[in-house]
Every structure is written in structure tokens, then in C-alpha cells.
Design a protein around this motif. Structure first.
Motif, short mmCIF file in Angstrom:
data_model
loop_
_atom_site.label_atom_id
_atom_site.label_comp_id
_atom_site.label_asym_id
_atom_site.label_seq_id
_atom_site.Cartn_x
_atom_site.Cartn_y
_atom_site.Cartn_z
N GLU A 161 0.83 -1.21 0.00
CA GLU A 161 0.00 0.00 0.00
C GLU A 161 0.87 1.26 0.00
O GLU A 161 0.57 2.23 -0.70
N SER A 162 1.94 1.24 0.78
CA SER A 162 2.80 2.42 0.83
C SER A 162 3.54 2.63 -0.50
O SER A 162 3.75 3.76 -0.93
N ILE A 163 3.90 1.55 -1.17
CA ILE A 163 4.53 1.66 -2.49
C ILE A 163 3.53 2.22 -3.49
O ILE A 163 3.86 3.10 -4.30
N ALA A 164 2.29 1.72 -3.45
CA ALA A 164 1.24 2.21 -4.35
C ALA A 164 1.00 3.71 -4.15
O ALA A 164 0.79 4.45 -5.12
N GLN A 165 1.07 4.17 -2.90
CA GLN A 165 0.91 5.60 -2.62
C GLN A 165 2.10 6.40 -3.16
O GLN A 165 1.93 7.47 -3.71
N ALA A 166 3.29 5.87 -2.97
CA ALA A 166 4.50 6.57 -3.41
C ALA A 166 4.64 6.55 -4.93
O ALA A 166 5.24 7.46 -5.51
N ASP A 167 4.08 5.53 -5.57
CA ASP A 167 4.23 5.36 -7.02
C ASP A 167 2.91 4.87 -7.61
O ASP A 167 2.74 3.69 -7.90
N PRO A 168 1.95 5.80 -7.80
CA PRO A 168 0.62 5.41 -8.29
C PRO A 168 0.66 4.63 -9.61
O PRO A 168 -0.23 3.82 -9.86
#
Length: 195
Positions: free
Chosen positions: A169-176
Motif C-alpha cells: 500500500e505504501s509503495i502504491a501511494q509513493a508510485d501510483p
């Protein structure tokens, strides 16, 4: 070397009442005290003018490197107060991430430790994921490690394999643009129906 210093400090090689630091050179005293979280000795060495940014001659490691691998947050905070520079360390950030100590990792990163530090061609982020320390991996992503990660695919594969939802989830937020790649696969493959 760390084993020698620890034995020495625990008195296994010394007589009772003898100073375990007595026969050590100043730069080894720093590392011995750092490994053993001996804040009192580190304070004394700081008062004597020891430069905590001098690497140990035999391997080039800094006192902060020793503390991180030993998990000694008190010693790290003391060294930072006395001018130790985490940006020049060789593996302090990796050590904190590998051992799964998010508080220690945060202290080092907030003081300027390199979020993309590598050890054995693996970044701190990859080490944290490999050893299952999701909280450290999430912290590293929040501090910018994902953008600097040279092998994002391996991080995603490992994170999915370890079912690290918060990290993904944090990766998805950092890199949509990678959000679609940040989905934990189902636990079991679809089952066959029996006739």
C-alpha cells in the motif's frame, strides 16, 4: 573482531577489577563501547575529544555502524549528539533495517543516514523485506527509498511473497503508476472441482 571486544568487555579475558578498555586503542574503545551500548564510556571518550567520525583502521567501519548492528539506540543517540555523521556510515541504515528496529532506523534516517544504503549489493529496503521487517520497509518507502530503489521488481516479488500488505500500500501511494502491481495474490490457487 566484535566477539573479541565483547569478550574483553565482559571480563572473560580480564582479571576482576581490571579496566576492560585498558589495552585498547582509542578507536577500538569507541567500537567496543558502541557494540556494548556503554553510553558512559562513549560520553567519556567524547569529553576526551575522540572523533566519532573516524573509521576503524582495520575495516573502515564507523561507531554508528557498530551500534546499528548491535541494536544500541542509546549509544546511537549519544553518538549523534556528539557529532557522529550517519551519512558517511557503511552499513548503519542497513543494520537497523535488517534487524527490524524501526525506532533506530528512524533516528538514523532523520539524522541524515542514506535511505538507499547498500550492503552486498542489496539496499536497506531489500534487506528489510527479505527479513520480514515490514515496519522498517514502510518507513524506508516513506523516506524515499522506493524512488531510489534500483531493483523495484525484486522488492515487489518479495513483498507479495511475504504478504506485506502495508508495504505494498505504501509503495502504491509513493508510485501510483505501480499501484496495479501492489496487490497481494490470493493464498491458494483456484481449486479444481471434482466430478
Amino acid at each position: 573482531m566484535f566477539r573479541f571486544l565483547t569478550r574483553k568487555l565482559k571480563g572473560e579475558d580480564a582479571k576482576k577489577g581490571e579496566d576492560p578498555y585498558a589495552n585498547l586503542e582509542p578507536e577500538l574503545k569507541v567500537h567496543a563501547a558502541a557494540c556494548n551500548n556503554d553510553v558512559k564510556m562513549l560520553e567519556k571518550l567524547g569529553e576526551e575529544g575522540i572523533d566519532f567520525n573516524q573509521p576503524r583502521p582495520q575495516d573502515g567501519y564507523y561507531a554508528l555502524d557498530s551500534c546499528a548492528w548491535s541494536g544500541n539506540e542509546d549509544a546511537i543517540k549519544m553518538l549523534l549528539r556528539h557529532g557522529a555523521d550517519p551519512s558517511i556510515t557503511l552499513q548503519a541504515v542497513v543494520g537497523a533495517a535488517s534487524w527490524g528496529d524501526p525506532d533506530l532506523l528512524k533516528v538514523l534516517l532523520d539524522a541524515g543516514g542514506p535511505v538507499d544504503q547498500e550492503l552486498s549489493n542489496e539496499t536497506a529496503l531489500r534487506w528489510a523485506v527479505q527479513y520480514g521487517h515490514e515496519d522498517c520497509a514502510v518507513l524506508l518507502v516513506k523516506k524515499g527509498a522506493w524512488q531510489l530503489e534500483t531493483n523495484q521488481e525484486i522488492v515487489l516479488i518479495r513483498a507479495k511473497g511475504r504478504r506485506m500488505r502495508k508495504l505494498l500500500e505504501s509503495i502504491a501511494q509513493a508510485d501510483p503508476d505501480r499501484a496495479a502491481d501492489c496487490v497481494v495474490p490470493p493464498c491458494c490457487p483456484p481449486s479444481c472441482s471434482l466430478l
